[in-house]
Structure formats: structure tokens, C-alpha cells
Write an enzyme that holds these catalytic residues in place. Sequence first.
Site, PDB file in Angstrom:
ATOM      1  N   GLY A  11     -40.244  39.627  68.489  1.00 48.97           N
ATOM      2  CA  GLY A  11     -41.166  40.052  67.425  1.00 48.97           C
ATOM      3  C   GLY A  11     -42.198  38.962  67.202  1.00 48.97           C
ATOM      4  O   GLY A  11     -42.742  38.815  66.097  1.00 48.97           O
ATOM      5  N   GLY A  14     -45.673  39.453  65.452  1.00 45.92           N
ATOM      6  CA  GLY A  14     -45.707  39.982  64.081  1.00 45.92           C
ATOM      7  C   GLY A  14     -45.941  38.886  63.047  1.00 45.92           C
ATOM      8  O   GLY A  14     -46.069  37.703  63.389  1.00 45.92           O
ATOM      9  N   ASN A 104     -32.294  38.505  53.890  1.00 46.67           N
ATOM     10  CA  ASN A 104     -33.261  37.572  53.320  1.00 46.67           C
ATOM     11  C   ASN A 104     -32.804  36.133  53.591  1.00 46.67           C
ATOM     12  O   ASN A 104     -31.682  35.774  53.247  1.00 46.67           O
ATOM     13  CB  ASN A 104     -33.388  37.811  51.807  1.00 46.67           C
ATOM     14  CG  ASN A 104     -34.668  37.232  51.262  1.00 46.67           C
ATOM     15  OD1 ASN A 104     -34.926  36.048  51.438  1.00 46.67           O
ATOM     16  ND2 ASN A 104     -35.474  38.050  50.627  1.00 46.67           N
ATOM     17  N   HIS A 135     -43.199  45.144  47.690  1.00 50.33           N
ATOM     18  CA  HIS A 135     -43.639  44.516  48.943  1.00 50.33           C
ATOM     19  C   HIS A 135     -45.033  45.034  49.319  1.00 50.33           C
ATOM     20  O   HIS A 135     -45.485  46.041  48.785  1.00 50.33           O
ATOM     21  CB  HIS A 135     -42.674  44.846  50.095  1.00 50.33           C
ATOM     22  CG  HIS A 135     -41.420  44.046  50.069  1.00 50.33           C
ATOM     23  ND1 HIS A 135     -40.315  44.425  49.348  1.00 50.33           N
ATOM     24  CD2 HIS A 135     -41.084  42.875  50.680  1.00 50.33           C
ATOM     25  CE1 HIS A 135     -39.351  43.533  49.514  1.00 50.33           C
ATOM     26  NE2 HIS A 135     -39.786  42.576  50.312  1.00 50.33           N
ATOM     27  N   LYS A 139     -45.115  47.328  54.834  1.00 49.26           N
ATOM     28  CA  LYS A 139     -43.673  47.172  55.097  1.00 49.26           C
ATOM     29  C   LYS A 139     -43.111  48.524  55.534  1.00 49.26           C
ATOM     30  O   LYS A 139     -43.373  49.557  54.907  1.00 49.26           O
ATOM     31  CB  LYS A 139     -42.945  46.654  53.850  1.00 49.26           C
ATOM     32  CG  LYS A 139     -41.444  46.458  54.109  1.00 49.26           C
ATOM     33  CD  LYS A 139     -40.773  45.641  53.030  1.00 49.26           C
ATOM     34  CE  LYS A 139     -39.267  45.561  53.226  1.00 49.26           C
ATOM     35  NZ  LYS A 139     -38.863  44.892  54.477  1.00 49.26           N
TER      36      LYS A 139
HETATM   37  P1  NAD Z   1     -44.511  43.032  61.641  1.00 45.52           P
HETATM   38  O1  NAD Z   1     -44.699  44.519  61.739  1.00 45.52           O
HETATM   39  O2  NAD Z   1     -45.667  42.177  61.249  1.00 45.52           O
HETATM   40  O3  NAD Z   1     -43.990  42.459  63.064  1.00 45.52           O
HETATM   41  C1  NAD Z   1     -43.025  43.088  63.856  1.00 45.52           C
HETATM   42  C2  NAD Z   1     -43.299  42.732  65.317  1.00 45.52           C
HETATM   43  O4  NAD Z   1     -42.247  43.277  66.115  1.00 45.52           O
HETATM   44  C3  NAD Z   1     -44.620  43.347  65.849  1.00 45.52           C
HETATM   45  O5  NAD Z   1     -45.367  42.363  66.563  1.00 45.52           O
HETATM   46  C4  NAD Z   1     -44.152  44.464  66.773  1.00 45.52           C
HETATM   47  O6  NAD Z   1     -45.039  44.705  67.872  1.00 45.52           O
HETATM   48  C5  NAD Z   1     -42.806  43.903  67.262  1.00 45.52           C
HETATM   49  N1  NAD Z   1     -41.899  44.936  67.760  1.00 45.52           N
HETATM   50  C6  NAD Z   1     -41.766  46.232  67.351  1.00 45.52           C
HETATM   51  N2  NAD Z   1     -40.820  46.861  68.082  1.00 45.52           N
HETATM   52  C7  NAD Z   1     -40.317  45.934  68.939  1.00 45.52           C
HETATM   53  C8  NAD Z   1     -39.336  45.989  69.954  1.00 45.52           C
HETATM   54  N3  NAD Z   1     -38.643  47.112  70.220  1.00 45.52           N
HETATM   55  N4  NAD Z   1     -39.073  44.847  70.667  1.00 45.52           N
HETATM   56  C9  NAD Z   1     -39.760  43.699  70.408  1.00 45.52           C
HETATM   57  N5  NAD Z   1     -40.734  43.609  69.479  1.00 45.52           N
HETATM   58  C10 NAD Z   1     -40.999  44.709  68.752  1.00 45.52           C
HETATM   59  O7  NAD Z   1     -43.280  42.818  60.673  1.00 45.52           O
HETATM   60  P2  NAD Z   1     -42.829  41.484  59.918  1.00 45.52           P
HETATM   61  O8  NAD Z   1     -43.410  41.461  58.554  1.00 45.52           O
HETATM   62  O9  NAD Z   1     -43.000  40.294  60.815  1.00 45.52           O
HETATM   63  O10 NAD Z   1     -41.250  41.782  59.737  1.00 45.52           O
HETATM   64  C11 NAD Z   1     -40.404  42.009  60.861  1.00 45.52           C
HETATM   65  C12 NAD Z   1     -39.021  42.407  60.382  1.00 45.52           C
HETATM   66  O11 NAD Z   1     -38.438  41.320  59.642  1.00 45.52           O
HETATM   67  C13 NAD Z   1     -39.013  43.603  59.410  1.00 45.52           C
HETATM   68  O12 NAD Z   1     -37.849  44.364  59.654  1.00 45.52           O
HETATM   69  C14 NAD Z   1     -38.949  42.948  58.036  1.00 45.52           C
HETATM   70  O13 NAD Z   1     -38.388  43.783  57.040  1.00 45.52           O
HETATM   71  C15 NAD Z   1     -38.049  41.773  58.345  1.00 45.52           C
HETATM   72  N6  NAD Z   1     -38.149  40.643  57.430  1.00 45.52           N
HETATM   73  C16 NAD Z   1     -36.988  40.003  57.125  1.00 45.52           C
HETATM   74  C17 NAD Z   1     -36.983  38.872  56.343  1.00 45.52           C
HETATM   75  C18 NAD Z   1     -35.684  38.139  56.104  1.00 45.52           C
HETATM   76  O14 NAD Z   1     -35.669  37.105  55.402  1.00 45.52           O
HETATM   77  N7  NAD Z   1     -34.561  38.617  56.676  1.00 45.52           N
HETATM   78  C19 NAD Z   1     -38.195  38.383  55.816  1.00 45.52           C
HETATM   79  C20 NAD Z   1     -39.389  39.042  56.144  1.00 45.52           C
HETATM   80  C21 NAD Z   1     -39.346  40.170  56.961  1.00 45.52           C
END
Ligand code: NAD
Length: 228
Positions: A11, A14, A104, A135, A139
Site C-alpha cells: 500500500g 497510499g 489503530n 474521518h 475513507k
Molecule cells: P489509501 O486509499 O490512501 O491507500 C491505500 C493504498 O493501497 C493505495 O495506494 C491503493 O492503490 C493500495 N491498494 C489497494 N488495493 C491493493 C492491493 N490489493 N494490493 C496492494 N495495494 C493495494 O488509504 P490509507 O488512508 O493509506 O489507508 C490504508 C488502510 O489503512 C485503510 O484500510 C485504513 O482504514 C487503514 N488505516 C489504519 C490505521 C491504523 O492505525 N491501523 C491508520 C490509518 C489508516
Amino acid sequence: MKRPVRVLLVGAAGRMGKTIVDLAKNDPKIDIVAQCDLGDPIDPAIKKSDVAIDFSHPDAIEEICSAALQHRQPLVIGTTGHSAEQRSVIEKAAKAVPIVFASNFSVGVNALFALTHRAAEVLGREFHREIVETHHRTKKDAPSGTAKTLSEILSKARRIDDQIPIQSIREGDVVGEHTVIFAGPGERLELSHKASSREIFGRGALRAAQWVIGKPPKLYSMQDVLGL
Ligand code: NAD
């Protein structure tokens, strides 16, 4: 000097991926040796690393877990919104490799988890409980993974599997806000956490990545990493 921990980031293109790449540039203990995004094969990339960090999409989880199992690699999973089947893929993989799976990774939210548990125990059944989360508009999942974790904590503290109302607001560029409301006769208690930077999640995930290497196979939480 100990060599830096070699990380595969899934990812990487992202919001969270870019945040982690930026943090790692200034952290001599971390070396991001491979970056994958949508369409990139995980298996060859995971071979170069000591641990994989996933902040992508729930649909990536089968491929990530299968590569981790094949190469006996620990995982840090930050992606939220998995289905029950996808969660069971994670639980099964954690029988063979150590995995930190956290809705988180911020220290503040993990303190909120602990405080919510304590408040629910102290206030008992007279208090109505509710969660409100806000959010950014892009999201993908609702309610947030953090709100679901808070809901599980509240149900466990009351020892009944009841439904906690969750209000999800999607607006502007809000990084993440969670409030747990306890409303009783004549009084109301609110516990709130407001994230203003994605760096808090990235720092926590990098801390978890260093912690999980060499641990016995198990599904760990961020509370385990922080020793809470
Ligand atoms: P985002 O949409 O900006 O980025 C996601 C990235 O993943 C994109 O670049 C997309 O092209 C890529 N992607 C999609 N499908 C994929 C696949 N099958 N294989 C590889 N890459 C793939 O999202 P974000 O804001 O960076 O958040 C990503 C995830 O993390 C979400 O599920 C979000 O809820 C989660 N998140 C968790 C926390 C935490 O503390 N656990 C904090 C923030 C976000």
C-alpha cells in the site's frame, strides 16, 4: 551497530504508505527494502525483507498471508474493514507466524482503549454507551476499525454481546476522531481522541514491526506491543 530492520511496505502509494516512507527516511533503524501497491506481486518482494507492513486494502490479505506463510515472515497489519472470512485468514496465519493486527497504532488511542474498558466497568449498566467517529470523506470503510474495537471493548466489559450504536461522520480531511459517550441519569462522561497527523499511526506501525520480529506465532495487538 545492529543492521536496520528490512521492511516490505504494502500500500506504499497510499496516504499511510507515503507517511511511513517519509518516517523511515529519518529512522536509521528502518530500511524500506521493497514497496508494493495494487497489481504488484507480494511473493518476490517479501523475500528481501524481515517483516511486512500492510496499509492497503482488505482484498490484499490472502496474498499477503500466503506469502508470509511461505517465507515464515512476521506481519504488521494496519488495514481495516476486513470481512469475517478475511479476518479468519489472518487468525489462521497467526498460528504459524507472529502478526500484529491493530485497528489503530497510535499510543493515544490505545490509552483510550484501556480507559474505555475501565470506565465501562466503573459506570456499569445504568449508563447508555455510544461511539461517534469522524474521518475524511475518502475513507473506504464505515464504521472505522477503531470504532469496532471500542464497541468490542464495551460489550466485553458488560459481559453481554449487545449492539453499541456507532455514528460515522465523513467530512473534509479529518485524520480521525473517536468519542465514547457514557450517558447516565443526570450525568454524562465523554472520552475523546483526536488525531491531527497520520505520523502517529506510522510511528506505531514501525515500532510494532521492530517488536514482532522473533516473537512466537500469535495474533498480537498494539496493546501487546506497548505492554499495556
Ligand atoms: P489509501 O486509499 O490512501 O491507500 C491505500 C493504498 O493501497 C493505495 O495506494 C491503493 O492503490 C493500495 N491498494 C489497494 N488495493 C491493493 C492491493 N490489493 N494490493 C496492494 N495495494 C493495494 O488509504 P490509507 O488512508 O493509506 O489507508 C490504508 C488502510 O489503512 C485503510 O484500510 C485504513 O482504514 C487503514 N488505516 C489504519 C490505521 C491504523 O492505525 N491501523 C491508520 C490509518 C489508516
